[in-house]
Design a protein around this motif. Sequence first.
Motif, PDB file in Angstrom:
ATOM      1  N   TYR A 184       0.845  -1.195   0.000  1.00 46.17           N
ATOM      2  CA  TYR A 184       0.000   0.000   0.000  1.00 46.17           C
ATOM      3  C   TYR A 184       0.883   1.249   0.000  1.00 46.17           C
ATOM      4  O   TYR A 184       0.684   2.176  -0.793  1.00 46.17           O
ATOM      5  N   ASP A 220       0.954  -3.380   5.393  1.00 46.13           N
ATOM      6  CA  ASP A 220      -0.324  -3.690   4.752  1.00 46.13           C
ATOM      7  C   ASP A 220      -1.304  -4.281   5.765  1.00 46.13           C
ATOM      8  O   ASP A 220      -2.493  -3.946   5.763  1.00 46.13           O
ATOM      9  N   SER A 221      -0.814  -5.160   6.622  1.00 42.38           N
ATOM     10  CA  SER A 221      -1.703  -5.812   7.588  1.00 42.38           C
ATOM     11  C   SER A 221      -2.307  -4.794   8.553  1.00 42.38           C
ATOM     12  O   SER A 221      -3.470  -4.925   8.949  1.00 42.38           O
ATOM     13  N   VAL A 224      -5.053  -3.041   6.602  1.00 44.60           N
ATOM     14  CA  VAL A 224      -6.214  -3.928   6.469  1.00 44.60           C
ATOM     15  C   VAL A 224      -6.979  -3.971   7.782  1.00 44.60           C
ATOM     16  O   VAL A 224      -8.219  -3.925   7.807  1.00 44.60           O
ATOM     17  N   LYS A 225      -6.239  -4.039   8.901  1.00 44.18           N
ATOM     18  CA  LYS A 225      -6.869  -4.037  10.232  1.00 44.18           C
ATOM     19  C   LYS A 225      -7.651  -2.749  10.459  1.00 44.18           C
ATOM     20  O   LYS A 225      -8.667  -2.743  11.164  1.00 44.18           O
ATOM     21  N   GLY A 227      -9.347  -1.296   8.270  1.00 47.93           N
ATOM     22  CA  GLY A 227     -10.572  -1.308   7.476  1.00 47.93           C
ATOM     23  C   GLY A 227     -10.394  -1.123   5.991  1.00 47.93           C
ATOM     24  O   GLY A 227     -11.388  -1.001   5.259  1.00 47.93           O
ATOM     25  N   TYR A 228      -9.154  -1.135   5.520  1.00 47.77           N
ATOM     26  CA  TYR A 228      -8.904  -0.938   4.094  1.00 47.77           C
ATOM     27  C   TYR A 228      -8.469  -2.259   3.472  1.00 47.77           C
ATOM     28  O   TYR A 228      -7.300  -2.642   3.521  1.00 47.77           O
ATOM     29  N   SER A 229      -9.417  -2.954   2.869  1.00 54.05           N
ATOM     30  CA  SER A 229      -9.157  -4.292   2.341  1.00 54.05           C
ATOM     31  C   SER A 229      -8.362  -4.269   1.046  1.00 54.05           C
ATOM     32  O   SER A 229      -7.861  -5.304   0.606  1.00 54.05           O
ATOM     33  N   SER A 230      -8.234  -3.091   0.415  1.00 52.55           N
ATOM     34  CA  SER A 230      -7.466  -2.976  -0.820  1.00 52.55           C
ATOM     35  C   SER A 230      -6.835  -1.598  -0.880  1.00 52.55           C
ATOM     36  O   SER A 230      -7.255  -0.665  -0.174  1.00 52.55           O
ATOM     37  N   TYR A 231      -5.824  -1.470  -1.755  1.00 54.99           N
ATOM     38  CA  TYR A 231      -5.209  -0.156  -1.913  1.00 54.99           C
ATOM     39  C   TYR A 231      -6.219   0.841  -2.460  1.00 54.99           C
ATOM     40  O   TYR A 231      -6.211   2.011  -2.071  1.00 54.99           O
ATOM     41  N   ALA A 233      -9.374   1.056  -1.847  1.00 47.24           N
ATOM     42  CA  ALA A 233     -10.199   1.553  -0.736  1.00 47.24           C
ATOM     43  C   ALA A 233      -9.420   2.551   0.106  1.00 47.24           C
ATOM     44  O   ALA A 233      -9.954   3.566   0.554  1.00 47.24           O
TER      45      ALA A 233
END
Length: 601
Positions: A184, A220-221, A224-225, A227-231, A233
């Motif tokens: 990301y 990245d993890s 994702v934690k 709340g952003y499941s993809s770049y 988003a």
Amino acid sequence: MVIGVIAFIFVNACKRESYTLATTDDVNITGYLDKYPDKFSMMRQIVERSGTAGYLGAYGRYTLFTPTNDAVTAWLKGIGKANVSDLTVEQSKDMVKFHLLPDTVATNRFTDGKLPQITLYGQYLQTGAINDGGVSSYIVNKQAKISQSNVRLGNGIVHVIDHVLIPATLTTAQTIEASGRYKYFTQALKETGFYDSLNVASSAVKDTTRRLQTAIIESDSALVKAGYSSYEAFKAKFSKTGDPKNHNDSLWLYIAYHLSAGATYTPDIISSTTINTLAPKEVVTTKYINQKILLNDDEFNGVLEPGVEVNRTFSNITTANGVLHETKNLYAIKVRYPTAVFFDVCDQPELKANPIWRGRNGATSGTIPLFANGASTLAGLRVNNPAKATLPQYYDYAVSVFGQTRRVAYDDKLVLSLGLTNANRAIWVELKTPMLVKGKYKVWVCYSYNGSSPLCQVGMDIGTPDAQILPNLVDFRQSLTSSGMTDAGAALPSSDPLMLAQGFKRYLATTNDKDKNGNLGLIQPAVKNNWGSAVARLAGTVNITTTDRHWIRLTMVGGTEASGTGSGGTWLDMIQFIPENDDQNYPRFSPGKDGLIFQKP
């Protein structure tokens, strides 16, 4: 050769270490290498081949981390070389420069982090401690153990190491991309243009302040934690203009907020309270609590905002042009708006830890010294000459003052001894404010009037590029009657605008005020020296350009040289920062531990 023994306990080391300090007047660094060919002949050859033998054999101040012959042999094998003669001059020169500091640095100057001097190669070395079989040793760059330290020579110091030190070859941008943990952030660096600026060799950067940079980023993890499941988003949340290279775009600001000039390692983060970022006028605040490094763990407007922890496992990663750290959770610029800050100067962590603070254990009075052994006892307090400011400077708690005709908020104040001619008094005193959000504030100095007090100039962040001197002098000898109001009517609400026009106000509630529960203020207007002794004086308007804690300074420019004892001294109670367009008269405060607050009716 004269041999002595010194002992030094390293931060985080498991047991006390003893090191030999060898001292001689007639051997320089090259002479020392020559003296022990069985250990250092190969390093001596590299020094000769690099062209550095001349100055390492001359007068100067150097520190050389020298590998042994075994260490050099292993290094040469690792890079596919059979002998020192297979090295180019540039390879030899870079190897020596990375092991050499332009100053004498003995182990008593080591910290759990970077050394105080940068190598001639242009990268910092890091030191730490390891425990091997119950024996603690120094380790350099997590690569080489020091087997002999502090060999003092005629032109410097030698530390013997068991491995050759390998410099970082990847830039910060390349290190982030190559790790695989920061996809990301890598993409965001490229879209904002920061990848290019973090991918330049430090020697090619003309701005010396930007040759090394620090990046404190999320994996990245962690994103994702959050709340952003993809770049995509993540970008949709942070890029508001559609052009991440635009310096007003929030994604550009987000990345800039994670970068700072200079090489800041974890000890630097711990020892500082803020990190100036590349986002204009935005800082990251830092704390070290229970062996955790926390960013943006702040109390704002009376509410604790939990910070994010630095992941030390993936931090202190030296790159070719800086240093990289990781955090366990997302952090970003916080959007805040100016809000009033009522800074009670006695609300200091060190004072609050004392059992007599505000009569915690039933005491009706007591004092706490603010300076001891020539140093401040409070992290948020400093004076111009702490070693000489021997006249009392202290915290004072007293429920009954002058027969209770004098009151201050929470019944406590700082008693300061200021003077211009007496070397044992402080000329100025500084206090560190709570967090102030960017904006313009009117600054009110609240005190208990004293006829034996100074005339002071008020300044903010003196000695920095953002220094400001406020226009109004604060005379601690003035009571509220100096505003032109008389005892008879000055405590009535109708007098408030008149006092305000003269730069005065009441900051304590009188019996004419009621709080939300109907409680009356304790100050009685009818009692002489009561209503008018608690003074708030307008020092002027300050423009706070960086959301942070700031230093406010009171400098004596005249008046009485207060001794700080008995009836003398500067009796400082509060400093209020109120946004310039907000109501300046309220809220008001009440003496006593209950701390009643009176809002505008």
